[in-house]
Design a protein around this motif. Structure first.
Motif, PDB file in Angstrom:
ATOM      1  N   LEU A 149     -19.582 -18.320  17.923  1.00 30.36           N
ATOM      2  CA  LEU A 149     -20.434 -17.351  17.028  1.00 30.36           C
ATOM      3  C   LEU A 149     -19.977 -15.899  17.169  1.00 30.36           C
ATOM      4  O   LEU A 149     -20.089 -15.268  18.232  1.00 30.36           O
ATOM      5  CB  LEU A 149     -21.663 -17.415  16.812  1.00 30.36           C
ATOM      6  N   SER A 150     -19.269 -15.212  16.143  1.00 34.69           N
ATOM      7  CA  SER A 150     -18.861 -13.582  16.148  1.00 34.69           C
ATOM      8  C   SER A 150     -19.798 -13.025  15.242  1.00 34.69           C
ATOM      9  O   SER A 150     -19.410 -13.091  13.894  1.00 34.69           O
ATOM     10  CB  SER A 150     -17.344 -13.497  16.088  1.00 34.69           C
ATOM     11  N   PRO A 151     -20.976 -12.401  15.574  1.00 36.12           N
ATOM     12  CA  PRO A 151     -21.921 -12.247  14.508  1.00 36.12           C
ATOM     13  C   PRO A 151     -21.558 -10.999  13.691  1.00 36.12           C
ATOM     14  O   PRO A 151     -22.170 -11.183  12.591  1.00 36.12           O
ATOM     15  CB  PRO A 151     -23.219 -11.751  15.396  1.00 36.12           C
ATOM     16  N   ILE A 152     -20.721 -10.090  14.101  1.00 31.53           N
ATOM     17  CA  ILE A 152     -20.606  -9.171  13.068  1.00 31.53           C
ATOM     18  C   ILE A 152     -19.137  -8.214  13.534  1.00 31.53           C
ATOM     19  O   ILE A 152     -18.853  -8.239  14.500  1.00 31.53           O
ATOM     20  CB  ILE A 152     -21.760  -7.896  13.348  1.00 31.53           C
ATOM     21  N   GLY A 153     -18.301  -7.793  12.476  1.00 30.18           N
ATOM     22  CA  GLY A 153     -16.912  -7.254  12.601  1.00 30.18           C
ATOM     23  C   GLY A 153     -16.307  -7.385  11.416  1.00 30.18           C
ATOM     24  O   GLY A 153     -16.789  -7.806  10.439  1.00 30.18           O
ATOM     25  N   GLN A 156     -10.670  -8.576   9.192  1.00 33.12           N
ATOM     26  CA  GLN A 156      -9.368  -8.654   9.709  1.00 33.12           C
ATOM     27  C   GLN A 156      -9.370  -9.655  11.007  1.00 33.12           C
ATOM     28  O   GLN A 156      -8.232 -10.121  11.581  1.00 33.12           O
ATOM     29  CB  GLN A 156      -8.548  -7.378   9.819  1.00 33.12           C
ATOM     30  N   ARG A 157     -10.562  -9.776  11.659  1.00 34.09           N
ATOM     31  CA  ARG A 157     -10.444 -10.256  13.019  1.00 34.09           C
ATOM     32  C   ARG A 157     -10.304 -11.595  13.000  1.00 34.09           C
ATOM     33  O   ARG A 157     -10.560 -12.314  12.131  1.00 34.09           O
ATOM     34  CB  ARG A 157     -11.872  -9.852  13.841  1.00 34.09           C
ATOM     35  N   GLN A 158      -9.663 -12.214  14.119  1.00 34.35           N
ATOM     36  CA  GLN A 158      -9.317 -13.682  14.210  1.00 34.35           C
ATOM     37  C   GLN A 158     -10.162 -14.219  15.202  1.00 34.35           C
ATOM     38  O   GLN A 158     -10.442 -13.656  16.368  1.00 34.35           O
ATOM     39  CB  GLN A 158      -7.853 -13.828  14.445  1.00 34.35           C
ATOM     40  N   VAL A 159     -10.285 -15.588  15.012  1.00 31.64           N
ATOM     41  CA  VAL A 159     -11.017 -16.353  16.232  1.00 31.64           C
ATOM     42  C   VAL A 159      -9.773 -17.361  16.650  1.00 31.64           C
ATOM     43  O   VAL A 159      -9.413 -18.098  15.888  1.00 31.64           O
ATOM     44  CB  VAL A 159     -12.167 -17.272  15.881  1.00 31.64           C
ATOM     45  N   HIS A 160      -9.581 -17.359  18.054  1.00 35.03           N
ATOM     46  CA  HIS A 160      -8.630 -18.273  18.646  1.00 35.03           C
ATOM     47  C   HIS A 160      -9.383 -19.184  19.662  1.00 35.03           C
ATOM     48  O   HIS A 160     -10.327 -18.719  20.327  1.00 35.03           O
ATOM     49  CB  HIS A 160      -7.388 -17.647  19.175  1.00 35.03           C
ATOM     50  N   TRP A 161      -8.840 -20.667  19.718  1.00 35.06           N
ATOM     51  CA  TRP A 161      -9.463 -21.266  20.778  1.00 35.06           C
ATOM     52  C   TRP A 161      -8.214 -21.735  21.808  1.00 35.06           C
ATOM     53  O   TRP A 161      -7.315 -21.831  21.516  1.00 35.06           O
ATOM     54  CB  TRP A 161      -9.843 -22.779  20.138  1.00 35.06           C
ATOM     55  N   VAL A 176     -15.687 -20.612   9.286  1.00 36.47           N
ATOM     56  CA  VAL A 176     -16.697 -20.131   8.078  1.00 36.47           C
ATOM     57  C   VAL A 176     -17.179 -18.749   8.196  1.00 36.47           C
ATOM     58  O   VAL A 176     -17.670 -18.315   9.283  1.00 36.47           O
ATOM     59  CB  VAL A 176     -17.938 -20.992   8.096  1.00 36.47           C
ATOM     60  N   SER A 177     -16.896 -17.820   6.961  1.00 34.02           N
ATOM     61  CA  SER A 177     -17.060 -16.807   7.122  1.00 34.02           C
ATOM     62  C   SER A 177     -18.204 -16.502   6.161  1.00 34.02           C
ATOM     63  O   SER A 177     -18.296 -16.640   5.086  1.00 34.02           O
ATOM     64  CB  SER A 177     -15.888 -15.845   6.663  1.00 34.02           C
ATOM     65  N   GLU A 178     -19.110 -15.555   6.546  1.00 35.20           N
ATOM     66  CA  GLU A 178     -20.397 -15.004   5.939  1.00 35.20           C
ATOM     67  C   GLU A 178     -20.529 -13.654   5.758  1.00 35.20           C
ATOM     68  O   GLU A 178     -20.093 -12.715   6.880  1.00 35.20           O
ATOM     69  CB  GLU A 178     -21.570 -15.756   6.283  1.00 35.20           C
ATOM     70  N   GLU A 179     -21.120 -12.991   4.649  1.00 37.11           N
ATOM     71  CA  GLU A 179     -21.101 -11.707   4.492  1.00 37.11           C
ATOM     72  C   GLU A 179     -22.308 -11.079   5.307  1.00 37.11           C
ATOM     73  O   GLU A 179     -23.259 -11.700   5.267  1.00 37.11           O
ATOM     74  CB  GLU A 179     -21.552 -11.183   3.135  1.00 37.11           C
ATOM     75  N   GLY A 183     -20.722  -4.154   5.070  1.00 37.85           N
ATOM     76  CA  GLY A 183     -19.516  -4.643   4.550  1.00 37.85           C
ATOM     77  C   GLY A 183     -18.571  -5.417   5.505  1.00 37.85           C
ATOM     78  O   GLY A 183     -17.568  -5.897   5.494  1.00 37.85           O
ATOM     79  N   LEU A 184     -19.264  -5.825   6.625  1.00 37.65           N
ATOM     80  CA  LEU A 184     -18.752  -6.627   7.624  1.00 37.65           C
ATOM     81  C   LEU A 184     -19.107  -8.005   7.269  1.00 37.65           C
ATOM     82  O   LEU A 184     -19.735  -8.545   6.630  1.00 37.65           O
ATOM     83  CB  LEU A 184     -19.359  -6.235   8.903  1.00 37.65           C
ATOM     84  N   THR A 185     -18.661  -9.070   8.359  1.00 43.12           N
ATOM     85  CA  THR A 185     -18.617 -10.474   8.066  1.00 43.12           C
ATOM     86  C   THR A 185     -18.967 -10.996   9.452  1.00 43.12           C
ATOM     87  O   THR A 185     -18.857 -10.393  10.659  1.00 43.12           O
ATOM     88  CB  THR A 185     -17.086 -11.150   7.802  1.00 43.12           C
ATOM     89  N   SER A 186     -19.494 -12.187   9.273  1.00 40.25           N
ATOM     90  CA  SER A 186     -20.106 -13.113  10.544  1.00 40.25           C
ATOM     91  C   SER A 186     -19.195 -14.399  10.389  1.00 40.25           C
ATOM     92  O   SER A 186     -19.187 -14.744   9.449  1.00 40.25           O
ATOM     93  CB  SER A 186     -21.673 -13.320  10.471  1.00 40.25           C
ATOM     94  N   LEU A 187     -18.510 -14.643  11.567  1.00 39.31           N
ATOM     95  CA  LEU A 187     -17.433 -15.742  11.876  1.00 39.31           C
ATOM     96  C   LEU A 187     -18.201 -16.613  12.525  1.00 39.31           C
ATOM     97  O   LEU A 187     -18.776 -16.662  13.774  1.00 39.31           O
ATOM     98  CB  LEU A 187     -16.304 -15.384  12.262  1.00 39.31           C
ATOM     99  N   THR A 188     -18.141 -18.180  12.147  1.00 39.13           N
ATOM    100  CA  THR A 188     -18.423 -19.098  12.951  1.00 39.13           C
ATOM    101  C   THR A 188     -17.002 -20.046  12.908  1.00 39.13           C
ATOM    102  O   THR A 188     -17.057 -20.655  12.065  1.00 39.13           O
ATOM    103  CB  THR A 188     -19.661 -19.899  12.405  1.00 39.13           C
ATOM    104  N   SER A 189     -16.617 -20.411  14.234  1.00 41.52           N
ATOM    105  CA  SER A 189     -15.559 -21.242  14.255  1.00 41.52           C
ATOM    106  C   SER A 189     -16.015 -22.438  15.291  1.00 41.52           C
ATOM    107  O   SER A 189     -16.622 -22.313  16.381  1.00 41.52           O
ATOM    108  CB  SER A 189     -14.335 -20.266  15.038  1.00 41.52           C
TER     109      SER A 189
END
Length: 306
Positions: A149-153, A156-161, A176-179, A183-189
């Motif tokens: 979980l990357s909660p805010i950003g 354009q950012r990316q998540v790699h494993w 999965v990207s959520e607003e 104007g930022l997003t929360s990412l869950t990979s």
């Protein structure tokens, strides 16, 4: 020789005249700004003459044509601020400053300015760059899936494993990207590993800038994750709250018991009524012969007296 000197003097005079006329904003400059998210950005413009008026438009990018549509400052119309004062102009002699408080991701882009003075005017464009809030990601494992979980950003950012040997596992993950706010997003990979973690270590890397390679990484030992998970699931004295679906069988059993009790009460009352009716009928059958005998005795009594 005298004519040549006159010509040289005239040329020198014209050169000085044109350079003076073209030097109205010769030292004019607006700085590009790079600021952290939620900080206050200051876009300053300096000229060598007193600035009398200023118009500032927000653009998508300085190098993109017809992208400057929103006017945020226009002193000709008495507009020295916008967005309820979050963006405001500070104008002092030959220095103008546009203050943007608590910058958001949507503030990033170009700002086209048009400056006016008593000796002329000039326009240009400068860029505002908002740096990502670099928050360390968090890892969650439920026994079958490992989530980062990357909660805010920024978008354009990316998540790699990666595993403990440096192998890229990003292809086995879903994103999965959520607003989020500003104007930022929360990412869950989610990394899909079945039926258990097979590598010695798993690392989630959030890449904030492709060019500078700025990133934050969080790693999880597979052996520790499995041990923690088994310890959690085998704990007998920890009560796990039940869901509504798990309560349904209990509710149905209780409902059946209530209906059975209700039916038993109805049956008992029915038997009582039936018993009462049977006793009354037996009483009638017993009394009827006695009544008939009594009537016959009354009929025979007058005959005997005669």
């Amino acid at each position: 020789m005298g004519s040549l000197q006159k010509t040289a003097v005239c040329l020198l005079f014209l050169s000085v005249f044109f350079s003076a006329s073209n030097s109205t904003f010769a030292t004019f400059n607006c700085n590009a700004v790079k600021i952290e998210y939620k900080k206050t950005a200051v876009i300053s413009c300096i000229g060598n003459m007193k600035i009398t008026n200023m118009v500032v438009k927000r653009c998508e990018r300085c190098n993109k044509q017809n992208s400057c549509l929103e006017t945020i400052i226009n002193t000709w119309r008495g507009n020295y601020s916008s967005e309820k004062g979050r963006i405001r102009l500070v104008l002092q002699h030959n220095v103008s400053e546009v203050h943007i408080q608590e910058v958001k991701a949507t503030d990033q882009g170009g700002y086209k300015w048009h400056l006016y003075s008593d000796n002329g005017e000039r326009d240009g464009c400068t860029n505002l760059e908002i740096t990502d809030p670099e928050i360390e990601p968090s890892l969650i494992w439920n026994g079958r899936k490992l989530a980062c979980l990357s909660p805010i950003g920024h978008r354009q950012r990316q998540v790699h494993w990666f595993d403990g040997h440096g192998n890229n596992l990003t292809g086995n993950a879903s994103l999965v990207s959520e607003e989020a706010e500003g104007g930022l997003t929360s990412l869950t990979s989610t990394l899909h590993e079945k039926p258990y973690l097979t590598a010695s270590e798993y690392c989630c890397t959030v890449l904030y800038d492709v060019h500078t390679k700025r990133n934050k990484t969080k790693c999880l030992s597979a052996h520790k994750a499995v041990a923690d998970y088994l310890h959690f699931t085998s704990t007998s004295d920890q009560e796990i709250p039940k869901t509504m679906k798990e309560h349904i069988p209990i509710i149905l059993v209780l409902l059946v018991l209530v209906l059975c009790c209700f039916a038993a009460v109805l049956y008992y009352r029915h038997r009582q009524r039936a018993t009462a009716k049977g006793n009354f009928a037996d009483l009638l059958r017993t009394l009827l012969p006695l009544l008939r005998q009594n009537e016959k005795a009354k009929e025979n009594a007058p005959n005997q007296e005669v």
